[in-house]
Design a protein around this motif. Sequence first.
Motif, PDB file in Angstrom:
ATOM      1  N   GLY A 161       1.026  -1.240   0.079  1.00 46.15           N
ATOM      2  CA  GLY A 161       0.046   0.015  -0.207  1.00 46.15           C
ATOM      3  C   GLY A 161       0.888   1.371  -0.114  1.00 46.15           C
ATOM      4  O   GLY A 161       0.533   2.143  -0.705  1.00 46.15           O
ATOM      5  N   GLY A 162       1.971   1.261   0.810  1.00 47.61           N
ATOM      6  CA  GLY A 162       2.749   2.496   0.626  1.00 47.61           C
ATOM      7  C   GLY A 162       3.643   2.759  -0.386  1.00 47.61           C
ATOM      8  O   GLY A 162       3.670   3.956  -0.754  1.00 47.61           O
ATOM      9  N   ALA A 163       3.834   1.547  -1.271  1.00 49.08           N
ATOM     10  CA  ALA A 163       4.566   1.806  -2.470  1.00 49.08           C
ATOM     11  C   ALA A 163       3.503   2.405  -3.560  1.00 49.08           C
ATOM     12  O   ALA A 163       4.025   3.087  -4.362  1.00 49.08           O
ATOM     13  N   VAL A 164       2.564   1.703  -3.638  1.00 49.50           N
ATOM     14  CA  VAL A 164       1.406   2.155  -4.519  1.00 49.50           C
ATOM     15  C   VAL A 164       1.053   3.569  -4.313  1.00 49.50           C
ATOM     16  O   VAL A 164       0.909   4.590  -5.313  1.00 49.50           O
TER      17      VAL A 164
ATOM     18  N   LEU B  66       5.636  11.414   1.682  1.00 45.71           N
ATOM     19  CA  LEU B  66       6.479  10.797   2.538  1.00 45.71           C
ATOM     20  C   LEU B  66       5.901  10.065   3.510  1.00 45.71           C
ATOM     21  O   LEU B  66       6.821   8.892   4.063  1.00 45.71           O
ATOM     22  N   ALA B  67       4.849  10.168   4.160  1.00 49.76           N
ATOM     23  CA  ALA B  67       4.370   9.057   5.044  1.00 49.76           C
ATOM     24  C   ALA B  67       4.128   7.657   4.309  1.00 49.76           C
ATOM     25  O   ALA B  67       4.379   6.848   5.062  1.00 49.76           O
ATOM     26  N   ALA B  68       3.796   7.686   2.984  1.00 50.91           N
ATOM     27  CA  ALA B  68       3.407   6.489   2.390  1.00 50.91           C
ATOM     28  C   ALA B  68       4.842   5.887   2.086  1.00 50.91           C
ATOM     29  O   ALA B  68       5.130   4.535   2.359  1.00 50.91           O
ATOM     30  N   LEU B  69       6.072   6.520   1.939  1.00 49.22           N
ATOM     31  CA  LEU B  69       7.259   6.042   1.783  1.00 49.22           C
ATOM     32  C   LEU B  69       7.616   5.443   3.336  1.00 49.22           C
ATOM     33  O   LEU B  69       8.267   4.205   3.161  1.00 49.22           O
ATOM     34  N   GLY B  70       7.116   6.197   4.634  1.00 50.66           N
ATOM     35  CA  GLY B  70       7.657   5.502   5.713  1.00 50.66           C
ATOM     36  C   GLY B  70       6.879   4.227   5.861  1.00 50.66           C
ATOM     37  O   GLY B  70       7.470   3.321   6.372  1.00 50.66           O
ATOM     38  N   MET B  71       5.533   4.050   5.365  1.00 52.08           N
ATOM     39  CA  MET B  71       4.945   2.682   5.806  1.00 52.08           C
ATOM     40  C   MET B  71       5.489   1.714   4.792  1.00 52.08           C
ATOM     41  O   MET B  71       5.411   0.661   5.320  1.00 52.08           O
ATOM     42  N   LEU B  72       5.791   2.016   3.709  1.00 55.61           N
ATOM     43  CA  LEU B  72       6.790   1.295   2.937  1.00 55.61           C
ATOM     44  C   LEU B  72       7.828   0.603   3.555  1.00 55.61           C
ATOM     45  O   LEU B  72       8.220  -0.594   3.620  1.00 55.61           O
TER      46      LEU B  72
END
Length: 446
Positions: free
Chosen positions: A237-240, A273-279
């Motif tokens: 999900g973070g990557a997408v 940035l938050a999504a990258l963090g989740m990834l």
Amino acid sequence: MNATTTTAPAEPPPTRGSAVGRDRFLDVVRLLVMVLVVLQHWWLPVLAVEEGTGTLDASSVLTAEGGFAVTWVSQVMPLIFFVGGAAHFLSRRTAAEQGVSVSDWYARRLRRLAWPVVPLAMVWIVACHVLVLAGAPLQPVLVGAGAAGMVLWFLAVYVLVVVATPLLAWAQGRFGWWVPFALLAAAAVVDVVRFGTGVHEVGYLNVVFVWLGVHQLGFLYATGSVRRKHAVAMLAGGAVVAIVLAWVGPYSLNMTGVFAAETSNVAPPTLVLAALGMLQVGAAMLLRERVTAWADRPGPARFLNRVCPQLMTVYLWHMLPISVVAGVLVFGLDIHTPEPMTGLWLLWGVLGLVALPPLVVPLAQWAVRFETPPSGLTGEPGLLRSLVSAVLIGSGLLTFTVVGLGTGLATLLGLLAVVAGLSLTRTPDRKRQDAPSRVSRTGAAV
């Protein structure tokens, strides 16, 4: 999704040479982050001296074509907030079990956070004044001092997460996964308002929502709430989300802001940035068992025992040797940063890998003595004084971030704010004076 039914993450059994109770996985993540942070602070700036003026031109690889790709690997600060979340949650839970009040816990964390900055700032301020008085041009000196202050943004935000920890720890126990969901949903709303209205300043609300959201993932890890299915979902999900938003949304492709903060997802932080963090957290969790198995071996365990207590010292002080080496190369030897994204630029990075460790490691071993606050900074200040202390320390660190650690009144005011905040973490003089009286009265009564 309630966290009350979860268990703490299984800890690998300690081996010879390892510290009992340490989470080797978190230690390895800390080490990885610090290596990449030091490397990018050497590798991403593009330095050259302008002919005729002697002015140092400091730009960034991020402005070069394709430079953004480097930042998707080098931007690892979300991982350190994840690690910090786990550490803060466990620290506060242990303190509560021992009867330590929130204000006392605040005071202890703020001292450990802010005190090491005081000698750092004093060294930079004195060194900059000595260099200028000795005839060094002011502008390049201030560029180095500005870069040294810029890295302190992390500590300024860390003050915020420390203050928020008791409340968010309670929320974690009550609502579990809904807490980071709510924080990151708020980050999405902030981005919509920011880009929809064109009011850039609104985005700074995400200093709260993005970093606390990633920090909260550390709480989930500490309570054992992150299972394999969650890690896979965060990774995918973070990557997408990160890729789609960065390519089709109104976002920058740059994930760090080294000398290019205005064209990045960092200042202010964004949902990308938050999504990258989740990834990153998802990927790290999927590798946890392998990482722990390696790190728990006697050799790696001894190595981690030695270096991990010095990692924050490395973070604070690494810009000093970087500035010295860059200054010697650029001004002393007239060797400018090669054209970014070329073979020579790769060689420049290798040069940093070779030249910096012999300088950074001894400096960290010397400066690690400043990690322990002086004996005079003790006691329980009370909740109000602790919160005022946090405001002063955070303000001082933010001032350093904006104006640097060089010359000027603003830098001195920043240092004064940090020192004043630290002084407030002590037990008030009135309580210190009352304590012997209470003991005396108690003894007389007996």
